[in-house]
Structures are given as structure tokens and as C-alpha cells.
Design an enzyme around this catalytic site. Structure first.
Site, PDB file in Angstrom:
ATOM      1  N   LYS A  10       0.827  -1.216   0.000  1.00 29.74           N
ATOM      2  CA  LYS A  10       0.000   0.000   0.000  1.00 29.74           C
ATOM      3  C   LYS A  10       0.850   1.250   0.000  1.00 29.74           C
ATOM      4  O   LYS A  10       0.476   2.258  -0.592  1.00 29.74           O
ATOM      5  CB  LYS A  10      -0.949   0.000   1.209  1.00 29.74           C
ATOM      6  CG  LYS A  10      -2.120  -0.940   1.022  1.00 29.74           C
ATOM      7  CD  LYS A  10      -3.332  -0.519   1.830  1.00 29.74           C
ATOM      8  CE  LYS A  10      -4.511  -1.415   1.532  1.00 29.74           C
ATOM      9  NZ  LYS A  10      -5.630  -1.258   2.447  1.00 29.74           N
ATOM     10  N   LYS A  29      -3.541 -11.167  -6.827  1.00 23.46           N
ATOM     11  CA  LYS A  29      -4.880 -11.477  -6.298  1.00 23.46           C
ATOM     12  C   LYS A  29      -5.925 -10.552  -6.925  1.00 23.46           C
ATOM     13  O   LYS A  29      -5.610  -9.425  -7.311  1.00 23.46           O
ATOM     14  CB  LYS A  29      -4.904 -11.391  -4.766  1.00 23.46           C
ATOM     15  CG  LYS A  29      -4.970 -10.000  -4.209  1.00 23.46           C
ATOM     16  CD  LYS A  29      -5.423  -9.984  -2.745  1.00 23.46           C
ATOM     17  CE  LYS A  29      -5.508  -8.531  -2.313  1.00 23.46           C
ATOM     18  NZ  LYS A  29      -6.068  -8.257  -1.041  1.00 23.46           N
ATOM     19  N   LYS A  63     -10.096  -5.081  -5.294  1.00 27.53           N
ATOM     20  CA  LYS A  63     -11.046  -3.981  -5.529  1.00 27.53           C
ATOM     21  C   LYS A  63     -10.387  -2.822  -6.255  1.00 27.53           C
ATOM     22  O   LYS A  63     -11.024  -2.075  -6.961  1.00 27.53           O
ATOM     23  CB  LYS A  63     -11.510  -3.417  -4.175  1.00 27.53           C
ATOM     24  CG  LYS A  63     -12.399  -4.314  -3.386  1.00 27.53           C
ATOM     25  CD  LYS A  63     -12.730  -3.658  -2.043  1.00 27.53           C
ATOM     26  CE  LYS A  63     -12.332  -4.555  -0.915  1.00 27.53           C
ATOM     27  NZ  LYS A  63     -12.561  -4.126   0.409  1.00 27.53           N
TER      28      LYS A  63
END
Ligand code: TYM
Length: 334
Positions: free
Chosen positions: A115, A197, A200
């Protein structure tokens, strides 16, 4: 324990549109566990603001997510469904646990590394201490089990470490939680890059199936899904794209990979992709219909939000007061 039941806690962020990965890796399993455990399912909005959010959008998404929990089959009379921000104990316990967590431990968290690479202009302290808040979520309810997808296992590990460290100093304060991984769907990968993966926040809209996608969009995405070169439907290392589609099909239909291989023996990728798309549509359609119904009933949802926040708060305070006493805060006189 609450009554004679073990306790379960889990949560989801109300950021971005939920994907099929969120559903198959988490939500779908949650529904199967609610008779066995006393369940708390939170919409973790405190976690969401570690990345900049538009306030009114965040509020709307949080409500939609709570609605989706119910639409997916979680009965709000049996499961405590609530907003994390409505129970201040989460933030209070997180502060205390911050003081029992080492910088070195947090530095090792892969989600923080990912992140902070993605949001290089906003590497805030909240992003760094995110796993401590997650530990607080879980420990606040003395959860025995935490159903999550594989990507959250590292956070579960640090939660256990923090709890054990705290217990070693103050006695048996926290239940040590165990992760619960579903038999299928624990790691659904991107349809465009099966090494990543399904997420979103993927910029490529074809990489993720969203829970609110209509049937046409779902079929289109599966038709475009990246496959491999062997030309047969076989579950193996060399075929990460097919393996992912088999995981999705298996999770949606309950079939094992051996059964799927048999079903598509002699058939090409095209037939298989169509079948996967149809199985996903069959799972998502009823969920979308229930969601649309529920969204209309504002009063019903408001009642649930209030009742469940009160229930969550009651259990959260029990643990929080115990912890505050243990660490030496003065007793409350009011
Ligand atoms: P979040 O919101 O990213 O994801 C919610 C749940 O979905 C699972 N998941 C997946 N499973 C399989 N395949 C995928 N591609 C996939 N993508 C997501 C996640 O593993 C998760 O179970 N930090 C957490 C939220 C949280 C939490 C908690 C979870 C906050 N406090 C306490 C459990 C307990 C998160 O961001 O999940």
C-alpha cells in the site's frame, strides 16, 4: 465464549467495489458459520481512512456493504452486523495495543509495503499501524476464530503475537484467535494476471468481477480471462489461469477439481469459461436481487444498525474495561 458458543469476528473494508474474491474468500464462508458461532461482522470504516476517501462516498459505501452482508444471507438477528466507527472501543484498544507492538513487526507487513508503494504521496502512520487496529477488532470481542482470505493471514499472525505478549504480562486477558480459511476460494486471482490477487483497486476493470456486475459484464470478463497454453482443463502448477477459473467454478458449484476435470474432459477453454461465467451469475443473481429489495427499506436497515451497534458496544466495553484496569488506568467513578 458467549453463552455456550465460541466467538467469531471478521470485517471488510467499504472501499471500492466488492469483488468475487471478497465473496468467495470471505462472505460466502461467513454465512455457513453463523449457527456454530456467536458472530460479529463489522464494516471496518476506521481502516478505510488510511487511504484518502471522499466522505459522502465512504458513507454510502459503508451502508451498501452492510446491506450486502444481509443480502448475502447473514441474518442480522443472529449476527451482529455493525459499523466499526460506531463502537469507540476499537480505537481505544488499538491505542493500548500500539504500545505492545514493535516497529520491526509492523515493518515486515507485506500489505503495508504494497500500500505504501501504491500511495507513495500518503504513507501515513495509520497505514503503518493498520494491523494493530485489526488486532484490536478481533481481541475486543475475544474472538476464537476469524474467517478471512489468505491475504490476511499475516495480520492474524501479528494479532496472535500481540495477544500472547499482552497475556504474558497481565495474565489471561485475551482469547488467542485462530484464522479460518474456507476449503475453496481462499485466494481468487486476477482474471487478467493470475499471479496477482483479484482486488477492488485493480485499475483494469476486466481483472475483477464485481458483486454488482450484470450478467453480460460477467460473461464478457470470463470470456476475456487469461488462460494457458495446454488447451485442457487440468488443475496444475503450469496453468495458473485455468487453476484460478477452476477455483472459482469449484467455489460456486461445490465441485472438486477432479470432478471439474472430468466434466470438461475433451472440451476446450471456451466451453469451460462459459460454464464458469454461468456459475458465477447463478450465485450473484439472488444476492443482487435481495440487495435491491433491502436497499429500499430504509427504516429496517436503520433499526438494525442501531440495535447491532448497541450489542457490539456491550461486548466491546467488557473487554476494554478489563484491559484498562490491567494496564493501570484509574477506575471510573461515574
Ligand atoms: P478486505 O476488505 O481487503 O477484504 C475482505 C475479505 O475478503 C478477503 N479477500 C479475498 N479472498 C480471496 N481472494 C481474494 N482475491 C480476496 N480479496 C480479499 C480478505 O482476505 C478478507 O477476508 N484488513 C481487512 C479487514 C479487516 C479485518 C479485521 C478482517 C479489518 N479488521 C479483523 C478480519 C478481522 C481487509 O482489508 O479486508
Amino acid at each position: 465464549m458467549i453463552g455456550d458458543k465460541k466467538v467469531l469476528f471478521s470485517g471488510m473494508q467499504a472501499t471500492g467495489n466488492l469483488t468475487l474474491g471478497n465473496y468467495l474468500g470471505a462472505l460466502k464462508n461467513w454465512v455457513t458459520l453463523c449457527d456454530e458461532y456467536e458472530c460479529f461482522y463489522s464494516v471496518v470504516d476506521l481502516h478505510s481512512i488510511t487511504v484518502r476517501q471522499d466522505p459522502s462516498e465512504l458513507r454510502q459505501r459503508a451502508r451498501k456493504l452492510l446491506t450486502l452482508y444481509i443480502a448475502a444471507g447473514l441474518d442480522p438477528k443472529k449476527n451482529c452486523l455493525y459499523y466499526q466507527s460506531h463502537v469507540s472501543g476499537h480505537a481505544e484498544l488499538a491505542w493500548i495495543l500500539n504500545c505492545f507492538t514493535y516497529m520491526g513487526e509492523l515493518n515486515r507487513m507485506t500489505q503495508f509495503k504494497d500500500k505504501s508503494a501504491k500511495h507513495a504521496d500518503n504513507i501515513n502512520a495509520g497505514l503503518f499501524t493498520y494491523p494493530v487496529l485489526m488486532a484490536a477488532d478481533i481481541l475486543l470481542y475475544q474472538a476464537d476464530v476469524v474467517p478471512v482470505g489468505k491475504d490476511q493471514l499475516q495480520h492474524l499472525e501479528i494479532t496472535r503475537d500481540i495477544a500472547q505478549r499482552f497475556n504474558a504480562i497481565y495474565g489471561d486477558v485475551f482469547t488467542i484467535p485462530e484464522p479460518y480459511l474456507g476449503k475453496t476460494g481462499a485466494k481468487i486471482m486476477s482474471l487478467q494476471d493470475p499471479d496477482k490477487k483479484m482486488s477492488k483497486s485493480d485499475e483494469n476493470a476486466n481483472a475483477s468481477v464485481y458483486l454488482m456486475d450484470d450478467p453480460d459484464a460477467i460473461m464478457r470478463k470470463f470470456k476475456r480471462a487469461v488462460t494457458d497454453s495446454e488447451g485442457c482443463v487440468r488443475y496444475c502448477e503450469e496453468q495458473p489461469g485455468i487453476r484460478n477459473l477452476m477455483d472459482i467454478y469449484g467455489a460456486c458449484t461445490g465441485k472438486t477439481s477432479a470432478e471439474i476435470e472430468k466434466e470438461f474432459d475433451g472440451k476446450g477453454y471456451g466451453d469451460f469459461k462459459m460454464a464458469v461465467g454461468e456459475s458465477v451469475i447463478a450465485v450473484l443473481k439472488p444476492l443482487q436481487e435481495r440487495f435491491a429489495e433491502l436497499e429500499k427499506d430504509k427504516g429496517y436497515l436503520d433499526g438494525i444498525i442501531k440495535e447491532n451497534a448497541e450489542k457490539a458496544e456491550y461486548y466491546a466495553l467488557k473487554t476494554l474495561r478489563k484491559v484498562q484496569k490491567k494496564v493501570g488506568f484509574p477506575e471510573r467513578v461515574r
